[in-house]
Design a protein around this motif. Structure first.
Motif, mmCIF file in Angstrom:
data_model
loop_
_atom_site.group_PDB
_atom_site.id
_atom_site.type_symbol
_atom_site.label_atom_id
_atom_site.label_comp_id
_atom_site.label_asym_id
_atom_site.label_seq_id
_atom_site.Cartn_x
_atom_site.Cartn_y
_atom_site.Cartn_z
ATOM 1 N N ARG A 124 -1.291 4.119 8.461
ATOM 2 C CA ARG A 124 -1.832 2.766 8.416
ATOM 3 C C ARG A 124 -3.167 2.718 7.679
ATOM 4 O O ARG A 124 -3.442 1.784 6.911
ATOM 5 N N LEU A 154 -2.411 2.913 3.944
ATOM 6 C CA LEU A 154 -1.946 1.650 3.373
ATOM 7 C C LEU A 154 -3.093 0.656 3.213
ATOM 8 O O LEU A 154 -3.140 -0.107 2.246
ATOM 9 N N HIS A 155 -4.021 0.679 4.164
ATOM 10 C CA HIS A 155 -5.211 -0.171 4.038
ATOM 11 C C HIS A 155 -6.017 0.239 2.801
ATOM 12 O O HIS A 155 -6.510 -0.622 2.050
ATOM 13 N N CYS A 190 -4.841 1.677 0.145
ATOM 14 C CA CYS A 190 -4.081 1.222 -1.032
ATOM 15 C C CYS A 190 -4.382 -0.251 -1.313
ATOM 16 O O CYS A 190 -4.659 -0.648 -2.457
ATOM 17 N N GLN A 191 -4.331 -1.045 -0.269
ATOM 18 C CA GLN A 191 -4.511 -2.495 -0.406
ATOM 19 C C GLN A 191 -5.897 -2.842 -0.925
ATOM 20 O O GLN A 191 -6.054 -3.753 -1.748
ATOM 21 N N THR A 192 -6.910 -2.132 -0.456
ATOM 22 C CA THR A 192 -8.290 -2.465 -0.826
ATOM 23 C C THR A 192 -8.754 -1.782 -2.108
ATOM 24 O O THR A 192 -9.860 -2.065 -2.582
ATOM 25 N N ASN A 193 -7.924 -0.904 -2.651
ATOM 26 C CA ASN A 193 -8.329 -0.187 -3.872
ATOM 27 C C ASN A 193 -7.324 -0.343 -5.014
ATOM 28 O O ASN A 193 -7.342 0.438 -5.969
ATOM 29 N N SER A 250 -0.687 0.163 -5.774
ATOM 30 C CA SER A 250 0.540 -0.548 -5.430
ATOM 31 C C SER A 250 1.335 0.233 -4.388
ATOM 32 O O SER A 250 1.443 1.460 -4.470
ATOM 33 N N TYR A 251 1.901 -0.493 -3.414
ATOM 34 C CA TYR A 251 2.729 0.170 -2.403
ATOM 35 C C TYR A 251 3.794 -0.784 -1.896
ATOM 36 O O TYR A 251 3.668 -2.006 -1.983
ATOM 37 N N ARG A 252 4.856 -0.187 -1.353
ATOM 38 C CA ARG A 252 5.924 -0.955 -0.726
ATOM 39 C C ARG A 252 6.319 -0.269 0.570
ATOM 40 O O ARG A 252 6.434 0.962 0.616
ATOM 41 N N GLU A 253 6.532 -1.053 1.617
ATOM 42 C CA GLU A 253 7.053 -0.524 2.865
ATOM 43 C C GLU A 253 8.556 -0.759 2.873
ATOM 44 O O GLU A 253 9.028 -1.848 3.213
#
Length: 287
Positions: A207, A210-211, A213-216, A219-222
């Motif tokens: 988790r 993923l945070h 990834c989101q703030t930097n 790109s990601y996919r769950e």
């Protein structure tokens, strides 16, 4: 003398005793958590303790503490044992009662135990680890961090016997998670990881990753992915409280990507290290 917590009291480890009819001992009827300690400070403790209480609720187990109360106790334990780098392990069982598969009819006290372990800090793992794949034989509520770990143990032992660091589990053709970690892949600069569901534990390090990834802008996919997609990925990453963010570069004897930790893995390791220092202060290798 090393201290531990037993039902809210600080006692010497040598004085601790568990009843032979404790339901955790006989049935694995309980839940647990492991929290990493850096610089004597708990890392992501709120997330861990919320998950502990959530796991307990899923098996109708009343732990008798709030997350805030538990945090005070385990931070005191860290201080008492002068732990600088390591972990705190804690577990709750349903308590001791005459052996019966059904819950005890009379209300009994849950049993709470917590202790610390010294783990030298080595910084980010720079060399890729080896793994094997194995069929996931565990029960269908892997979202609960329960004491029932025999399936995980058997998978990990398979990896150890083959000289590998981790066993990556799959149900049919779908990758679920490692024996003691979450597994993610990178393909074309996109990180892909199994969505939170009953088939995996929603890992805290996963988790945090993923945070990051989101703030930097990573790109990601769950979404789920197959064995073939993993074997042909550019990077494979395992995440856990103890292993942090670790690259996997060889699976079942096949080289993954270029055979070295990839750029997304390296970037996430750097960001994770920064997150540790933001929460716990400057950390140094002790190995």
């Amino acid at each position: 003398m090393e201290k531990l917590i037993f039902n809210g009291e600080f006692i010497d480890r040598s004085a601790s005793k568990v009843d032979v009819e404790d339901r955790g001992y006989q049935f694995g009827d309980g839940v647990y958590e492991v929290i990493r300690v850096y610089n004597g400070k708990l890392f992501t403790s709120q997330m861990h303790l919320d998950r502990l209480i959530d796991s307990a609720k899923k098996i109708s187990l009343d732990v008798g503490y709030t997350a805030a109360e538990l945090e005070i106790l385990i931070q005191q334990l860290v201080t008492e044992n002068q732990l600088t780098y390591g972990t705190v392990y804690m577990q709750f069982t349903r308590g001791a009662a005459p052996r019966n598969h059904a819950f005890p009819v009379d209300k009994i006290q849950s049993v709470f135990v917590a202790y610390t372990k010294v783990i030298p800090y080595g910084g980010e793992v720079k060399s890729g680890k080896q793994a094997i794949t194995t069929e996931d034989i565990r029960w269908l509520r892997c979202d609960i961090k329960s004491l029932n770990l025999l399936g995980n143990i058997l998978a990990k032992q398979q990896a150890v016997e083959k000289g590998c660091f981790e066993a990556i589990q799959h149900r049919g053709d779908t990758i679920t998670e490692g024996s003691s970690s979450n597994i993610s892949i990178v393909k074309d600069n996109v990180l892909i990881t199994h969505p939170p569901a009953n088939l995996i534990l929603n890992g805290i390090t996963r988790r945090v990753m993923l945070h990051l990834c989101q703030t930097n802008g990573i790109s990601y996919r769950e979404e789920s992915f197959t064995i073939s997609e993993m074997m042909n990925a550019d990077e494979v990453i395992m995440t856990s409280t103890s292993a942090e963010i670790t690259p996997i570069t060889l699976i079942d004897g096949k080289v993954i990507g270029a055979g070295t930790p990839g750029p997304i893995t390296n970037k996430l390791q750097q960001l994770f290290h920064q997150e540790i220092e933001m929460q716990c202060g400057r950390v140094y290798s002790t190995t």
